[in-house]
Design a protein around this motif. Structure first.
Motif, PDB file in Angstrom:
ATOM      1  N   TYR A  31     -14.217  58.804  67.209  1.00 24.56           N
ATOM      2  CA  TYR A  31     -14.222  60.221  67.241  1.00 24.56           C
ATOM      3  C   TYR A  31     -14.955  60.830  65.891  1.00 24.56           C
ATOM      4  CZ  TYR A  31     -10.595  58.914  70.038  1.00 24.56           C
ATOM      5  OH  TYR A  31      -9.909  58.007  71.089  1.00 24.56           O
ATOM      6  N   TYR A  33     -16.645  64.859  64.361  1.00 22.45           N
ATOM      7  CA  TYR A  33     -16.483  66.466  64.288  1.00 22.45           C
ATOM      8  C   TYR A  33     -17.359  66.897  63.669  1.00 22.45           C
ATOM      9  CZ  TYR A  33     -12.026  64.231  65.530  1.00 22.45           C
ATOM     10  OH  TYR A  33     -10.966  63.263  66.203  1.00 22.45           O
ATOM     11  N   TYR A  35     -17.502  70.737  61.484  1.00 19.26           N
ATOM     12  CA  TYR A  35     -16.792  71.934  61.358  1.00 19.26           C
ATOM     13  C   TYR A  35     -17.651  72.850  60.138  1.00 19.26           C
ATOM     14  CZ  TYR A  35     -12.126  70.394  62.907  1.00 19.26           C
ATOM     15  OH  TYR A  35     -10.966  69.781  63.636  1.00 19.26           O
ATOM     16  N   GLN A  37     -17.008  75.896  57.161  1.00 20.69           N
ATOM     17  CA  GLN A  37     -16.129  76.564  56.183  1.00 20.69           C
ATOM     18  C   GLN A  37     -16.704  77.727  55.686  1.00 20.69           C
ATOM     19  OE1 GLN A  37     -14.824  74.053  52.991  1.00 20.69           O
ATOM     20  NE2 GLN A  37     -12.922  75.132  52.657  1.00 20.69           N
ATOM     21  N   GLY A  40     -11.974  81.952  52.828  1.00 22.56           N
ATOM     22  CA  GLY A  40     -10.891  82.648  53.651  1.00 22.56           C
ATOM     23  C   GLY A  40     -10.673  82.625  55.138  1.00 22.56           C
ATOM     24  N   MET A  41     -11.473  81.445  55.736  1.00 19.00           N
ATOM     25  CA  MET A  41     -11.339  81.424  57.162  1.00 19.00           C
ATOM     26  C   MET A  41     -11.026  80.082  57.360  1.00 19.00           C
ATOM     27  SD  MET A  41     -12.210  84.247  58.290  1.00 19.00           S
ATOM     28  CE  MET A  41     -12.621  83.916  59.928  1.00 19.00           C
ATOM     29  N   GLY A  42     -10.719  79.033  56.591  1.00 16.30           N
ATOM     30  CA  GLY A  42     -10.543  77.636  57.002  1.00 16.30           C
ATOM     31  C   GLY A  42     -11.407  76.957  57.573  1.00 16.30           C
ATOM     32  N   LEU A  43     -11.421  76.162  58.307  1.00 13.29           N
ATOM     33  CA  LEU A  43     -12.624  75.034  58.835  1.00 13.29           C
ATOM     34  C   LEU A  43     -12.419  75.552  60.338  1.00 13.29           C
ATOM     35  CD1 LEU A  43     -11.137  73.232  56.364  1.00 13.29           C
ATOM     36  CD2 LEU A  43     -13.315  71.893  57.348  1.00 13.29           C
ATOM     37  N   TYR A  48     -17.436  68.198  68.939  1.00 15.36           N
ATOM     38  CA  TYR A  48     -16.848  66.909  68.715  1.00 15.36           C
ATOM     39  C   TYR A  48     -17.431  65.944  69.587  1.00 15.36           C
ATOM     40  CZ  TYR A  48     -13.632  68.348  72.473  1.00 15.36           C
ATOM     41  OH  TYR A  48     -13.015  68.538  73.725  1.00 15.36           O
ATOM     42  N   PHE A  90     -19.167  70.446  57.267  1.00 16.59           N
ATOM     43  CA  PHE A  90     -18.430  69.278  57.168  1.00 16.59           C
ATOM     44  C   PHE A  90     -18.618  68.556  58.351  1.00 16.59           C
ATOM     45  CE2 PHE A  90     -17.006  69.490  52.911  1.00 16.59           C
ATOM     46  CZ  PHE A  90     -16.916  70.889  52.714  1.00 16.59           C
ATOM     47  N   TYR A 100      -8.538  62.278  59.465  1.00 20.04           N
ATOM     48  CA  TYR A 100      -9.714  62.560  59.157  1.00 20.04           C
ATOM     49  C   TYR A 100     -10.557  61.890  57.876  1.00 20.04           C
ATOM     50  CZ  TYR A 100     -10.290  66.001  63.359  1.00 20.04           C
ATOM     51  OH  TYR A 100     -10.111  66.775  64.337  1.00 20.04           O
ATOM     52  N   PHE A 102     -13.472  63.051  55.749  1.00 23.69           N
ATOM     53  CA  PHE A 102     -14.464  64.159  55.708  1.00 23.69           C
ATOM     54  C   PHE A 102     -15.895  63.505  54.732  1.00 23.69           C
ATOM     55  CE2 PHE A 102     -13.170  67.930  57.719  1.00 23.69           C
ATOM     56  CZ  PHE A 102     -11.818  67.759  57.935  1.00 23.69           C
ATOM     57  N   GLY A 103     -17.088  64.034  55.132  1.00 23.76           N
ATOM     58  CA  GLY A 103     -18.293  63.649  54.330  1.00 23.76           C
ATOM     59  C   GLY A 103     -18.092  64.969  53.060  1.00 23.76           C
ATOM     60  N   SER A 104     -18.849  64.858  52.450  1.00 26.22           N
ATOM     61  CA  SER A 104     -18.777  65.729  51.123  1.00 26.22           C
ATOM     62  C   SER A 104     -19.587  67.230  51.688  1.00 26.22           C
ATOM     63  CB  SER A 104     -19.725  65.096  49.851  1.00 26.22           C
ATOM     64  OG  SER A 104     -20.986  64.778  50.263  1.00 26.22           O
TER      65      SER A 104
ATOM     66  N   TYR B  36      -4.282  68.928  54.076  1.00 30.06           N
ATOM     67  CA  TYR B  36      -5.438  68.413  53.519  1.00 30.06           C
ATOM     68  C   TYR B  36      -5.605  69.183  52.069  1.00 30.06           C
ATOM     69  CZ  TYR B  36      -7.198  65.692  57.447  1.00 30.06           C
ATOM     70  OH  TYR B  36      -7.005  64.817  58.298  1.00 30.06           O
ATOM     71  N   GLY B  43     -15.281  67.236  50.411  1.00 31.90           N
ATOM     72  CA  GLY B  43     -14.699  67.359  51.575  1.00 31.90           C
ATOM     73  C   GLY B  43     -13.150  67.439  51.371  1.00 31.90           C
ATOM     74  N   PHE B  89      -5.268  72.927  52.616  1.00 31.56           N
ATOM     75  CA  PHE B  89      -5.298  73.170  54.335  1.00 31.56           C
ATOM     76  C   PHE B  89      -4.177  72.574  55.139  1.00 31.56           C
ATOM     77  CE2 PHE B  89      -9.414  75.528  54.326  1.00 31.56           C
ATOM     78  CZ  PHE B  89      -9.954  75.057  53.287  1.00 31.56           C
ATOM     79  N   GLY B 105      -5.563  75.860  59.253  1.00 28.14           N
ATOM     80  CA  GLY B 105      -5.138  77.096  58.647  1.00 28.14           C
ATOM     81  C   GLY B 105      -6.151  77.827  57.595  1.00 28.14           C
ATOM     82  N   GLN B 106      -6.006  78.719  57.198  1.00 24.30           N
ATOM     83  CA  GLN B 106      -7.164  79.437  56.485  1.00 24.30           C
ATOM     84  C   GLN B 106      -7.449  79.086  54.931  1.00 24.30           C
ATOM     85  OE1 GLN B 106      -4.556  80.754  57.985  1.00 24.30           O
ATOM     86  NE2 GLN B 106      -5.259  82.366  59.512  1.00 24.30           N
TER      87      GLN B 106
END
Lengths: 111, 114
Positions: A31, A33, A35, A37, A40-43, A48, A90, A100, A102-104, B36, B43, B89, B105-106
């Motif tokens: 899997y 994905y 995303y 970022q 203030g909005m998250g991811l 995917y 990301f 998950y 994540f990459g950098s 996270y 990341g 997060f 979440g934000q």
């Protein structure tokens, strides 16, 4: 053990230009994905994939395309860059039932 | 129905204090709730996660509290340290499917003053 590798780390695009964000993982995760970022909005999930040859849209797919020809690679394509696509991108991967990795990230600015 | 709402947006805590970050969700099908931690320029990295069959999970100074009836879960950081300063997060997914698309979440920017 590299994990998830994203390139480039930074990029400035002009409006209307195209580019591909590269993502490679060496953990044999099925899997993957993408995303974005924003402050203030998250991811937010863009696209995917549950395995090679299988991709699906996430929450914010407009303006992006993906492909998954191998287990390791999951590139994200921006065809006609717009200022609204200025963001940090990301890539992540996971195994079935796993967390998950994540990459950098890639910081993209569209001017 | 896919939203996960996180608060506060930012948090300042003194060294040694307790940091508390809260999240609320709407989709009752969510059955996996990870947190996270993200340092600047990096990341996000998995910190701790919980399933709804338990009400609390503790790993070192980090504890998740889960309230299924209220559809809320929270992260508690005990004895907060300057090195804990990061963005946190919460997230949720339906892990009963063959894959777990996370809804995030934000984010909360935590600053721990020495």
């Amino acid at each position: 053990n590299a994990g998830v590798t994203q390139t480039p780390k930074f990029r400035i695009l002009k409006i209307g230009q195209s580019m591909t964000l590269q993502c490679t993982q060496d953990m044999n995760h099925n899997y993957m994905y993408w995303y974005r970022q924003d402050p203030g909005m998250g991811l937010k999930l863009i696209y995917y994939s549950v395995g090679a040859g299988i991709t699906d849209k996430g929450e914010v797919p407009n303006g992006y395309n993906v492909s998954r020809s191998t287990t390791e690679d999951f590139p994200l394509r921006l065809e006609l860059a717009a200022p609204s696509q200025t963001s940090v991108y990301f890539c992540a991967s996971s195994s079935a039932g796993g967390g998950y990795t994540f990459g950098s990230g890639t910081r993209l600015t569209v001017v | 129905q896919q939203q996960v709402k996180q608060s506060p947006q930012s948090l300042i805590v003194q060294k040694g204090g307790i940091s508390i970050i809260n999240c609320a969700y709407e989709n009752t099908a969510f059955d996996y709730f990870p947190w996270y931690q993200q340092f600047p320029g990096k990341g996000p990295a998995l910190l701790i996660a919980i399933r709804p069959d338990v009400s609390e999970k503790k790993e070192g100074r980090f504890t998740i509290s889960f309230n299924k009836s209220a559809k809320q879960f929270s992260l508690h950081i005990m004895d907060s340290q300057p090195g804990d300063s990061a963005t946190y997060f919460c997230a949720a997914s339906i892990k009963g499917t063959s894959y777990g698309k996370l809804t995030f979440g934000q984010g909360t920017i935590l600053t721990v003053h020495p």
